[in-house]
Design a protein around this motif. Structure first.
Motif, PDB file in Angstrom:
ATOM      1  N   ILE A   1      33.632   6.738  13.522  1.00 55.65           N
ATOM      2  CA  ILE A   1      33.023   5.499  13.036  1.00 55.65           C
ATOM      3  C   ILE A   1      34.019   4.371  13.252  1.00 55.65           C
TER       4      ILE A   1
ATOM      5  N   TRP B   1      31.517  10.652   6.542  1.00 53.45           N
ATOM      6  CA  TRP B   1      30.853   9.359   6.728  1.00 53.45           C
ATOM      7  C   TRP B   1      29.484   9.376   6.061  1.00 53.45           C
TER       8      TRP B   1
ATOM      9  N   ASN C   1      34.510  -4.444   4.603  1.00 60.13           N
ATOM     10  CA  ASN C   1      34.797  -3.252   3.821  1.00 60.13           C
ATOM     11  C   ASN C   1      36.227  -3.342   3.276  1.00 60.13           C
TER      12      ASN C   1
HETATM   13  C1  WTA Z   1      32.029   2.921   5.727  1.00 64.45           C
HETATM   14  C2  WTA Z   1      30.490   4.813   0.756  1.00 64.45           C
HETATM   15  C3  WTA Z   1      34.414   5.433   8.462  1.00 64.45           C
HETATM   16  C4  WTA Z   1      30.933   2.605   6.735  1.00 64.45           C
HETATM   17  C5  WTA Z   1      30.181   6.319   0.789  1.00 64.45           C
HETATM   18  C6  WTA Z   1      29.676   2.647   5.882  1.00 64.45           C
HETATM   19  C7  WTA Z   1      33.142   4.992   6.601  1.00 64.45           C
HETATM   20  C8  WTA Z   1      30.165   2.077   4.579  1.00 64.45           C
HETATM   21  C9  WTA Z   1      33.285   6.324   6.173  1.00 64.45           C
HETATM   22  C10 WTA Z   1      29.366   2.558   3.410  1.00 64.45           C
HETATM   23  C11 WTA Z   1      34.077   7.210   6.969  1.00 64.45           C
HETATM   24  C12 WTA Z   1      32.048   5.244   4.758  1.00 64.45           C
HETATM   25  N1  WTA Z   1      34.613   6.707   8.107  1.00 64.45           N
HETATM   26  N2  WTA Z   1      33.700   4.564   7.744  1.00 64.45           N
HETATM   27  N3  WTA Z   1      34.297   8.485   6.624  1.00 64.45           N
HETATM   28  N4  WTA Z   1      32.592   6.439   5.018  1.00 64.45           N
HETATM   29  N5  WTA Z   1      32.372   4.352   5.701  1.00 64.45           N
HETATM   30  O1  WTA Z   1      27.851   2.168   0.819  1.00 64.45           O
HETATM   31  O2  WTA Z   1      31.147   1.328   7.270  1.00 64.45           O
HETATM   32  O3  WTA Z   1      30.144   2.011  -0.234  1.00 64.45           O
HETATM   33  O4  WTA Z   1      28.623   1.890   6.412  1.00 64.45           O
HETATM   34  O5  WTA Z   1      29.302   4.123   0.802  1.00 64.45           O
HETATM   35  O6  WTA Z   1      31.523   2.539   4.468  1.00 64.45           O
HETATM   36  O7  WTA Z   1      29.935   2.136   2.198  1.00 64.45           O
HETATM   37  P1  WTA Z   1      29.284   2.543   0.822  1.00 64.45           P
END
Ligand code: WTA
Length: 629
Positions: free
Chosen positions: A495, A395, A504
């Protein structure tokens, strides 16, 4: 620093909390600095102002490339697998990659790019994308990579916001069985960006594209004449390394700013500890460099560790749904990092495409970008990892720069659908609705971080107040992630997803307001409201409720125009999955749209709309229900 056991994880974690500065200073000492820092950390979360390794001078490319030359000059740094399996792959040793980066850096310099200038990179997944990123860093220019699926309007917004001086792009791109124009999209975008001085064009498809006299330059025709060496610019630890645009709950994507020193230290440290690579192992991250995962774990993290990183130009389902597995066998990939949406999509083809390949080289699997459901986790574990590979569920966010909460492969245990424990150096907390820290376990709350870490967001480009508002104002003294999370009895985090107006989609973030703004530009549209809904493959889909003039007339045309408006303003990836033309939206008496009701409708939970009597016009709900049932 490399943590190798659960016991040492606990010990190191405790140390990182009791004396964070000593912890990070120790890790930072393992890099090449042109000048050591005076102060490890200076911070407050009120302005906010966060400075790591102040006074330190470095260049991240020296750490990615030069310092490996003596011991690993002939090791493979980059393997590039083309879209078409029949085409030749390319390999670059560390020595060769350094030379290519220097050539590109010299080309940028020759075109007048100086330290601090912003360069927008709009390229498909070809080696020159990585080379361009590193070339910017080499001369201290700030890279702003824009994913090559974004529309002309999106490029224009980003180029304008960053006031980019130069754009690097290509004639077109390969995507499965299709080829797509790229330069044409840039040309359209730059109609509103007259300040852009140069467009460097890479020939990927061999197309003849119009070149604007005095502005456009062919990379292929100029690069070979460039010297293969250039001294790395000396950067302050807190100088900007890159801007990466990401969606938030307001209409306009914001430029997340990362700086040189902290980002380097953190991405290197997390790559090593989360994936636990061994020398000579092959590592593959399927993310596009246009997203933060590509920045941190396709380019910087692996190269900082002297690893071999694989880059794939194509898509998982072409020529068939076994393409990923074929690549894993072809190169003997040991560590494989992908998104839950890709897993779910490949899972939908069943086991047959997997059975053609042995996958025996795999040692570690990873996921990122969105919550992974247990079913997809199990499929990944059983059919891809053959029940012997740990899965790291990582995450993190564009704003965090690197992985924050994750198990560490083979070191700390995995748990399906859980990101598990914070990495040493990271201090997450869950807050309740009143903003109070929930101390006990077996709880759920708003996920915040209470102490800075080296690769955290420094500002939103050109608008520091927006950074403060978005991340530091909801809960005073904390960085607010925008995510909700659970913590089990053992302290493992799970999460749940966004608690703000961010959807998302396949691991890519879009603000509801951003999509609504795009929809509202379509003909006859009066107003719109967009919500997310559960989608089997994408995780979340986009559901749009739109008020148009005369919804009964030309309904199909209206829907098509709405789709087109979103594609034009954002890109195909944000195209709504469902569009319902409605007469009205559920609003409170003060005029606020009740998204809660729309979310329930989008989820198909028609019985659980809650109290609708406080609505200005409860009749609109009946009208909407009649359309969707
Ligand atoms: C979600 C991507 C659950 C989360 C690296 C976060 C996740 C957003 C996870 C960020 C995970 C990312 N489990 N949810 N392992 N990894 N998220 O900025 O909601 O594209 O806030 O970064 O993706 O997305 P970003």
């Amino acid at each position: 620093m490399r943590i190798k056991s659960l016991e040492s994880y606990k010990e190191v974690y405790n140390k990182s909390v009791s004396n964070p500065e000593a912890f990070w200073e120790d890790i930072a000492s393992g890099f090449t600095w042109k000048q050591k820092w005076d102060k490890v950390l200076d911070w407050n979360f009120t302005e906010p102002s966060v400075k790591w390794f102040q006074g330190g001078k470095l260049n991240i490319t020296e750490n990615c490339l030069d310092r490996h030359i003596e011991t690993k000059g002939h090791h493979t740094a980059l393997i590039w697998e083309p879209n078409d399996p029949k085409e030749k792959s390319r390999k670059y040793t560390y020595q060769e990659l350094l030379e290519e980066v220097c050539r590109m850096a010299n080309l940028l310099k020759a075109q007048g790019v100086k330290k601090g200038d912003r360069v927008c990179i709009y390229l498909p997944m070809v080696p020159e994308l990585m080379i361009s990123v590193l070339a910017c860093a080499r001369i201290g220019a700030v890279h702003s990579v824009v994913f090559a699926g974004f529309s002309a309007q999106s490029i224009a917004d980003r180029v304008q916001d960053a006031q980019a001086k130069v754009v690097i792009t290509s004639d077109g791109l390969n995507r499965g069985s299709r080829q797509q124009a790229v330069k044409r999209v840039v040309d359209e975008a730059l109609e509103t960006c007259p300040f852009v001085e140069r467009v460097l064009v890479l020939n990927v498809l061999g197309w003849e594209v119009p070149m604007q006299e005095g502005r456009d330059i062919s990379i292929n025709e100029t690069i070979q004449a460039m010297p293969s060496w250039i001294e790395a610019e000396s950067m302050d630890a807190e100088d900007m390394l890159f801007i990466l645009y990401t969606s938030g709950s307001t209409g306009k994507p914001k430029g997340v700013v990362h700086t040189c020193g902290g980002y380097m230290v953190y991405t290197a440290y997390t790559f090593l500890n989360v994936f636990q690579p061994e020398p000579h192992e092959i590592y593959w991250c399927t993310a596009d460099v246009g997203w933060v995962t590509g920045h941190s774990y396709l380019v910087y993290g692996p190269l900082l560790n002297g690893a071999t990183t694989l880059m794939f130009e194509g898509v998982p389902t072409w020529p068939d749904a076994g393409r990923f597995w074929q690549i894993i066998d072809k190169y003997g990939v040991n560590i494989f990092y992908t998104a839950p949406t890709a897993i779910r999509s490949l899972m939908s083809f069943g086991e047959d495409p997997v059975l053609n390949y042995s996958l025996h080289s795999l040692k570690v699997l990873g996921t990122v970008g969105e919550p992974i459901n247990e079913e997809a986790w199990k499929w990944y574990f059983v059919h891809i990892g053959k029940e012997k590979c740990p899965i790291v569920d990582t995450w993190w966010q564009t704003e965090t720069g690197g992985i924050m909460i994750s198990n560490m492969a083979g070191v700390t245990p995995h748990k399906p659908a859980h990101a598990t424990l914070p990495l040493p150096g990271i201090q997450p907390v869950l807050l309740n609705g009143e903003g109070k820290v929930i101390e006990e376990n077996g709880v759920e709350g708003y996920l915040c971080i209470r102490f800075p870490w080296p690769s955290m967001i420094r500002t939103t480009y050109g608008d520091h107040e927006r950074c403060r508002q978005t991340y530091f104002s909801n809960y005073a003294g904390y960085y607010f992630t925008g995510d909700g999370a659970k913590r089990d009895e053992q302290g493992n985090y799970r999460i749940i997803g966004r608690v703000d107006d961010v959807i998302n989609v396949s691991g890519h973030r879009f603000g509801t307001a951003e999509i609504e703004n795009a929809i509202n530009t379509a003909p006859e549209v009066l107003e719109s409201a967009v919500v997310g809904f559960p989608h089997d493959i994408k995780g979340q889909g986009i559901y749009a409720f739109v008020i148009v003039n005369n919804p009964e007339q030309d309904a199909d045309m209206r829907v098509a125009e709405i789709q087109e408006a979103v594609v034009k303003h954002i890109g195909k990836i944000a195209r709504p999955d469902k569009i319902i033309l409605v007469k009205g939206l559920p609003k409170t008496r003060s005029g606020k749209i009740m998204r809660r009701i729309l979310r329930k409708i989008a989820e198909g939970e028609f019985q659980q709309l809650g109290d609708t009597t406080s609505l200005l016009d409860p009749g609109v709900v009946e009208d909407i229900l009649a359309k969707v049932r």
